[in-house]
Scaffold this active site. Structure first.
Site, short mmCIF file in Angstrom:
data_model
loop_
_atom_site.label_atom_id
_atom_site.label_comp_id
_atom_site.label_asym_id
_atom_site.label_seq_id
_atom_site.Cartn_x
_atom_site.Cartn_y
_atom_site.Cartn_z
N HIS A 52 5.29 149.03 76.03
CA HIS A 52 4.51 148.11 76.86
C HIS A 52 4.74 146.67 76.39
O HIS A 52 4.58 146.36 75.21
CB HIS A 52 3.03 148.49 76.75
CG HIS A 52 2.13 147.76 77.67
ND1 HIS A 52 0.93 147.22 77.27
CD2 HIS A 52 2.23 147.46 78.99
CE1 HIS A 52 0.34 146.64 78.29
NE2 HIS A 52 1.10 146.77 79.35
N HIS A 95 3.72 137.55 80.46
CA HIS A 95 2.72 138.40 81.08
C HIS A 95 1.60 137.59 81.72
O HIS A 95 1.23 137.81 82.88
CB HIS A 95 2.12 139.37 80.05
CG HIS A 95 1.03 140.22 80.61
ND1 HIS A 95 -0.29 139.82 80.64
CD2 HIS A 95 1.07 141.45 81.18
CE1 HIS A 95 -1.01 140.77 81.21
NE2 HIS A 95 -0.23 141.77 81.54
#
Length: 308
Positions: A52, A95
């Site tokens: 991730h 992100h």
């Protein structure tokens, strides 16, 4: 005497070379069709961890290639990574919509040109500045060839067409999967790039059939089934359609594995997941490697490479 000193020096250099060796677990696919076959579910599917945000840890920040390189020292990995857009429309790896949490900068990433973003450094999981800068999608795609599979998370406001164009430009079709969050997004990718693999949100028959009705082919799907272990019938249906399943362990499952038993990752694969998307890619990967060994699972696409 002098000759002996030189020989000892050369010997020590050779030892240093030996101890400096590191391993990398690489995945390589010659074509998008090879990738599709690899990601199609079967009882012989090789279990993989998806790191991730690339597998950030102390000294290695989110979404940058040095972190990806560190991740694949421990296990073969899918690299989940995030794509944002700079003020001058450059696809960059980030992100958040703000710079504050992961860089030495502040404010919205969309307020800076790519050149201006290069004034900042990425920070690691402890908030410590690193030597690493914000990278472009082009740089990331170029690095990944012959090393990883990417799942590309396209953040809000980033045109899907621009991401697909970057995949094409870098000839990255054989190792790129586009992440989508709903049926309409999946249909858009299927229309723009019918040859690419798509990560879709699907928890059963209704979700799959809804996307098929919009033109998304089941053979191009990899199903994200959520962040808790789904009911057996979910896996049963998706497997019957040869659709591999990604289970998100980031969050509660990762915490449970850390506190109770790393063997939880092993059991989740036994339950029906093919890929675990984890914030603990090293620990999860070790359990997946054990599962593969116990079940005699192999892939010609996965190689262990010794580097100096």
């Amino acid at each position: 005497m002098k000759k002996n000193v030189i020989l000892v020096f050369l010997f020590l250099l050779s030892l240093n070379g030996v101890f400096a060796q590191t391993k990398e677990y690489r995945m390589e696919f010659k074509s998008g069709k090879e990738l599709q076959k690899f990601l199609t579910y079967s009882k012989k599917s090789y279990p993989l961890v998806s790191a991730h945000r690339g597998g950030p840890t102390v000294g290695f920040p989110e979404n940058c290639t040095p972190t990806f390189a560190n991740t694949i020292q421990y296990n073969p990995a899918i690299i989940e990574t995030d794509i944002a857009l700079s003020k001058d429309s450059v696809l960059v790896m980030m992100h958040d919509d703000k710079l504050d949490r992961t860089t030495t900068g502040t404010g919205l990433i969309g307020n800076y040109t790519y050149k201006e973003l290069q004034d900042f450094y990425l920070e690691d999981t402890q908030g410590n500045p690193t030597p690493y800068k914000i990278e472009t999608l082009d740089e990331v795609l170029q690095w990944g060839k012959g090393k990883v599979i990417y799942t590309l998370d396209v953040k809000r406001g980033v045109p899907m067409q621009k991401v697909i164009d970057a995949v094409r430009r870098n000839k990255a079709e054989a190792y790129s999967v586009i992440i989508t969050y709903n049926a309409n997004q999946a249909a858009e990718v299927a229309r723009l790039a019918p040859d690419l693999m798509i990560s879709v949100s699907a928890r059963g028959k209704d979700d799959v059939e809804r996307m098929e009705a919009l033109g998304v082919k089941a053979e191009k799907m990899v199903a994200f089934v959520g962040t808790s272990d789904p009911k057996p019938e979910v896996y049963s249906y998706l497997h019957s359609r040869s659709i591999a399943c990604i289970l998100g362990t980031m969050g509660n499952i990762d915490k449970s594995a850390a506190v109770n038993s790393e063997g939880l990752y092993y059991q989740l694969i036994a339950n029906g997941a093919t890929v675990l998307s984890s914030d603990r890619s090293k620990e999860a990967g070790a359990q997946l490697a054990k599962y593969a060994k116990d079940n005699k699972l192999h892939s010609k696409h996965i190689k262990e490479v010794v580097k100096k």
